[in-house]
Design a protein around this motif. Sequence first.
Motif, PDB file in Angstrom:
ATOM      1  N   ALA A  50      19.710   1.041 -19.064  1.00 36.45           N
ATOM      2  CA  ALA A  50      20.427   2.033 -18.254  1.00 36.45           C
ATOM      3  C   ALA A  50      21.861   1.609 -18.013  1.00 36.45           C
ATOM      4  CB  ALA A  50      19.698   2.237 -16.925  1.00 36.45           C
ATOM      5  N   GLN A  51      22.068   0.345 -17.712  1.00 36.44           N
ATOM      6  CA  GLN A  51      23.410  -0.150 -17.438  1.00 36.44           C
ATOM      7  C   GLN A  51      24.290  -0.077 -18.685  1.00 36.44           C
ATOM      8  OE1 GLN A  51      24.748  -3.435 -14.557  1.00 36.44           O
ATOM      9  NE2 GLN A  51      24.189  -4.565 -16.376  1.00 36.44           N
ATOM     10  N   THR A  52      23.747  -0.425 -19.830  1.00 36.53           N
ATOM     11  CA  THR A  52      24.511  -0.379 -21.077  1.00 36.53           C
ATOM     12  C   THR A  52      24.899   1.054 -21.411  1.00 36.53           C
ATOM     13  OG1 THR A  52      23.336  -2.332 -21.902  1.00 36.53           O
ATOM     14  CG2 THR A  52      24.476  -0.966 -23.525  1.00 36.53           C
ATOM     15  N   ALA A  53      23.959   1.989 -21.258  1.00 38.32           N
ATOM     16  CA  ALA A  53      24.244   3.399 -21.557  1.00 38.32           C
ATOM     17  C   ALA A  53      25.317   3.952 -20.626  1.00 38.32           C
ATOM     18  CB  ALA A  53      22.962   4.217 -21.442  1.00 38.32           C
ATOM     19  N   LEU A  54      25.199   3.658 -19.348  1.00 35.07           N
ATOM     20  CA  LEU A  54      26.183   4.157 -18.375  1.00 35.07           C
ATOM     21  C   LEU A  54      27.553   3.549 -18.619  1.00 35.07           C
ATOM     22  CD1 LEU A  54      27.656   3.756 -15.391  1.00 35.07           C
ATOM     23  CD2 LEU A  54      26.644   5.955 -15.983  1.00 35.07           C
ATOM     24  N   ALA A  55      27.582   2.253 -18.939  1.00 33.99           N
ATOM     25  CA  ALA A  55      28.863   1.587 -19.192  1.00 33.99           C
ATOM     26  C   ALA A  55      29.550   2.178 -20.414  1.00 33.99           C
ATOM     27  CB  ALA A  55      28.641   0.089 -19.387  1.00 33.99           C
ATOM     28  N   ALA A  56      28.777   2.546 -21.427  1.00 38.15           N
ATOM     29  CA  ALA A  56      29.357   3.161 -22.627  1.00 38.15           C
ATOM     30  C   ALA A  56      29.992   4.508 -22.294  1.00 38.15           C
ATOM     31  CB  ALA A  56      28.278   3.328 -23.695  1.00 38.15           C
ATOM     32  N   VAL A  57      29.317   5.302 -21.493  1.00 41.24           N
ATOM     33  CA  VAL A  57      29.849   6.623 -21.119  1.00 41.24           C
ATOM     34  C   VAL A  57      31.121   6.479 -20.285  1.00 41.24           C
ATOM     35  CG1 VAL A  57      29.388   8.728 -19.811  1.00 41.24           C
ATOM     36  CG2 VAL A  57      27.593   7.737 -21.241  1.00 41.24           C
ATOM     37  N   VAL A  58      31.086   5.618 -19.272  1.00 41.75           N
ATOM     38  CA  VAL A  58      32.252   5.441 -18.396  1.00 41.75           C
ATOM     39  C   VAL A  58      33.405   4.818 -19.168  1.00 41.75           C
ATOM     40  CG1 VAL A  58      33.110   4.268 -16.339  1.00 41.75           C
ATOM     41  CG2 VAL A  58      30.816   5.252 -16.346  1.00 41.75           C
ATOM     42  N   GLY A  59      33.100   3.814 -19.987  1.00 40.24           N
ATOM     43  CA  GLY A  59      34.156   3.181 -20.771  1.00 40.24           C
ATOM     44  C   GLY A  59      34.816   4.144 -21.732  1.00 40.24           C
ATOM     45  N   TYR A  60      34.034   5.023 -22.345  1.00 41.51           N
ATOM     46  CA  TYR A  60      34.588   6.016 -23.266  1.00 41.51           C
ATOM     47  C   TYR A  60      35.460   7.028 -22.519  1.00 41.51           C
ATOM     48  CZ  TYR A  60      34.779   9.645 -26.855  1.00 41.51           C
ATOM     49  OH  TYR A  60      35.212  10.575 -27.773  1.00 41.51           O
ATOM     50  N   GLY A  61      34.994   7.456 -21.364  1.00 40.21           N
ATOM     51  CA  GLY A  61      35.771   8.422 -20.588  1.00 40.21           C
ATOM     52  C   GLY A  61      37.110   7.858 -20.143  1.00 40.21           C
ATOM     53  N   LEU A  62      37.116   6.606 -19.702  1.00 37.73           N
ATOM     54  CA  LEU A  62      38.361   5.987 -19.256  1.00 37.73           C
ATOM     55  C   LEU A  62      39.305   5.691 -20.416  1.00 37.73           C
ATOM     56  CD1 LEU A  62      37.001   3.477 -16.571  1.00 37.73           C
ATOM     57  CD2 LEU A  62      38.273   5.593 -16.152  1.00 37.73           C
ATOM     58  N   ALA A  63      38.743   5.422 -21.582  1.00 34.50           N
ATOM     59  CA  ALA A  63      39.565   5.031 -22.724  1.00 34.50           C
ATOM     60  C   ALA A  63      40.142   6.225 -23.481  1.00 34.50           C
ATOM     61  CB  ALA A  63      38.745   4.167 -23.692  1.00 34.50           C
ATOM     62  N   ARG A  64      39.415   7.337 -23.537  1.00 31.01           N
ATOM     63  CA  ARG A  64      39.816   8.431 -24.434  1.00 31.01           C
ATOM     64  C   ARG A  64      40.337   9.668 -23.712  1.00 31.01           C
ATOM     65  NH1 ARG A  64      40.606   5.720 -28.756  1.00 31.01           N
ATOM     66  NH2 ARG A  64      40.745   7.682 -29.908  1.00 31.01           N
ATOM     67  N   PHE A  65      40.255   9.705 -22.392  1.00 35.65           N
ATOM     68  CA  PHE A  65      40.704  10.887 -21.657  1.00 35.65           C
ATOM     69  C   PHE A  65      41.746  10.491 -20.620  1.00 35.65           C
ATOM     70  CE2 PHE A  65      36.383  11.905 -23.034  1.00 35.65           C
ATOM     71  CZ  PHE A  65      36.577  13.129 -23.658  1.00 35.65           C
ATOM     72  N   ASP A  66      42.731  11.346 -20.433  1.00 34.27           N
ATOM     73  CA  ASP A  66      43.746  11.170 -19.403  1.00 34.27           C
ATOM     74  C   ASP A  66      43.529  12.220 -18.319  1.00 34.27           C
ATOM     75  OD1 ASP A  66      45.120   9.015 -20.607  1.00 34.27           O
ATOM     76  OD2 ASP A  66      46.145  10.409 -21.971  1.00 34.27           O
ATOM     77  N   PHE A  67      43.405  11.782 -17.089  1.00 32.63           N
ATOM     78  CA  PHE A  67      43.180  12.710 -15.980  1.00 32.63           C
ATOM     79  C   PHE A  67      43.754  12.093 -14.709  1.00 32.63           C
ATOM     80  CE2 PHE A  67      39.467  10.110 -16.809  1.00 32.63           C
ATOM     81  CZ  PHE A  67      39.215   9.515 -15.585  1.00 32.63           C
ATOM     82  N   ARG A  68      43.963  12.923 -13.710  1.00 27.01           N
ATOM     83  CA  ARG A  68      44.556  12.475 -12.463  1.00 27.01           C
ATOM     84  C   ARG A  68      43.588  11.518 -11.743  1.00 27.01           C
ATOM     85  NH1 ARG A  68      46.819  17.071  -8.586  1.00 27.01           N
ATOM     86  NH2 ARG A  68      48.102  17.317 -10.475  1.00 27.01           N
ATOM     87  N   GLY A  69      44.130  10.417 -11.270  1.00 21.73           N
ATOM     88  CA  GLY A  69      43.327   9.434 -10.562  1.00 21.73           C
ATOM     89  C   GLY A  69      42.615   8.442 -11.457  1.00 21.73           C
ATOM     90  N   LYS A  70      42.916   8.474 -12.757  1.00 14.57           N
ATOM     91  CA  LYS A  70      42.243   7.573 -13.701  1.00 14.57           C
ATOM     92  C   LYS A  70      42.497   6.108 -13.348  1.00 14.57           C
ATOM     93  CE  LYS A  70      42.512   6.187 -18.565  1.00 14.57           C
ATOM     94  NZ  LYS A  70      43.046   6.542 -19.914  1.00 14.57           N
ATOM     95  N   ASN A  71      43.731   5.761 -13.058  1.00 15.00           N
ATOM     96  CA  ASN A  71      44.051   4.370 -12.734  1.00 15.00           C
ATOM     97  C   ASN A  71      43.365   3.906 -11.450  1.00 15.00           C
ATOM     98  OD1 ASN A  71      45.704   4.176 -15.000  1.00 15.00           O
ATOM     99  ND2 ASN A  71      47.546   4.806 -13.870  1.00 15.00           N
ATOM    100  N   ILE A  72      43.253   4.816 -10.484  1.00 14.08           N
ATOM    101  CA  ILE A  72      42.581   4.469  -9.233  1.00 14.08           C
ATOM    102  C   ILE A  72      41.101   4.176  -9.484  1.00 14.08           C
ATOM    103  CG2 ILE A  72      41.923   5.313  -6.947  1.00 14.08           C
ATOM    104  CD1 ILE A  72      44.504   6.927  -6.912  1.00 14.08           C
ATOM    105  N   ILE A  73      40.485   5.031 -10.304  1.00 12.50           N
ATOM    106  CA  ILE A  73      39.066   4.831 -10.635  1.00 12.50           C
ATOM    107  C   ILE A  73      38.877   3.501 -11.358  1.00 12.50           C
ATOM    108  CG2 ILE A  73      37.155   5.699 -12.047  1.00 12.50           C
ATOM    109  CD1 ILE A  73      38.128   8.514 -11.469  1.00 12.50           C
ATOM    110  N   PHE A  74      39.797   3.196 -12.275  1.00 10.63           N
ATOM    111  CA  PHE A  74      39.677   1.942 -13.026  1.00 10.63           C
ATOM    112  C   PHE A  74      39.802   0.743 -12.085  1.00 10.63           C
ATOM    113  CE2 PHE A  74      41.179  -1.446 -15.849  1.00 10.63           C
ATOM    114  CZ  PHE A  74      40.264  -1.329 -16.876  1.00 10.63           C
ATOM    115  N   VAL A  75      40.728   0.815 -11.130  1.00  4.40           N
ATOM    116  CA  VAL A  75      40.891  -0.273 -10.162  1.00  4.40           C
ATOM    117  C   VAL A  75      39.644  -0.418  -9.307  1.00  4.40           C
ATOM    118  CG1 VAL A  75      42.167  -1.017  -8.115  1.00  4.40           C
ATOM    119  CG2 VAL A  75      43.403  -0.141 -10.105  1.00  4.40           C
ATOM    120  N   LEU A  76      39.064   0.696  -8.888  1.00  3.07           N
ATOM    121  CA  LEU A  76      37.847   0.647  -8.072  1.00  3.07           C
ATOM    122  C   LEU A  76      36.685   0.039  -8.852  1.00  3.07           C
ATOM    123  CD1 LEU A  76      38.000   4.106  -6.240  1.00  3.07           C
ATOM    124  CD2 LEU A  76      38.431   1.845  -5.268  1.00  3.07           C
TER     125      LEU A  76
END
Length: 294
Positions: free
Chosen positions: A85-111
């Motif tokens: 479960a952790q590996t699957a979730l990390a893949a989804v979140v990592g892909y979203g942060l790496a391939r999409f630009d959206f407002r608050g992205k840097n804040i989410i990454f810091v959190l």
Amino acid sequence: MHGNDGLLIKILIYGLLIGIGFVYLYPLIYMGVYSIKNLDDILNPLVNWIPTKFYLGNYTKANEVLNFFPVLMETLYVTVLPSLAQTALAAVVGYGLARFDFRGKNIIFVLVMATFIIPPQVTLIPRYIFFNELNLLGSLNAFMLPALTGQGINSAIFILIFYQFFRMMPKSLEEAAQIDGAGHLRIFFTIAIPMAVPAIIISFLFSFVWYWNETYLASIYFGNELTTLPLQLQKFVATYQKMFPAGMELSGNQINEGIKMAGTLLSILPLLVVYFITQRWFVEGVDRSGITGE
């Protein structure tokens, strides 16, 4: 002169590797030798590394105390599922942060990174109260819920691994797939995931080891409902003394170092087996993903 310099460098490198290898292998060799010694060999100061005979009685008693195979199945249950479960979730979140630009992205990454920096002891009490209110204590859900929400054991590291890996993926592949009519979901499953196999292997194996070795949270969240081999090992001496009381000392059942070493070796044996089976993929994953350590 250059030839001599090269020889000296090789000698230093091999000496360093042998020294590091010895530091890592010595505890395993020590446990292995003492686990096959009988009581006479342990008490004999003349018997060090080579026992007088191959004795498996220590493993028989350790297996009985640990209740090895039932507890092994339970350990795999509370380890493999959260790791997946952790590996699957990390893949989804990592892909979203790496391939999409959206407002608050840097804040989410810091959190996300802050969840790794903040010691887990700080959030243990409120999380325990929260899990208690949701009736998650005493079940696997106490591990599964954090794993599925990016709050598992060291989840931030795995998200960062996938983030860095997906950032290196050429955009031309996505653009070509979009021209062919593929959506983001299809691109993720047909292009990103197959390319991220090294990161998946690394994340799953590290997650597996960390969940396996976790005793602090497991003892608090699971109570007496679930147990693991590391938890059984923690109370090995107390359990042994209950099963073989002090009144049985004359029968030779008193605990000794050989029995302790056998119990310790049994508790780490599954991890060693997993490593030997997956070492080729593990090394390839480290090499291809550029990960050099924890």
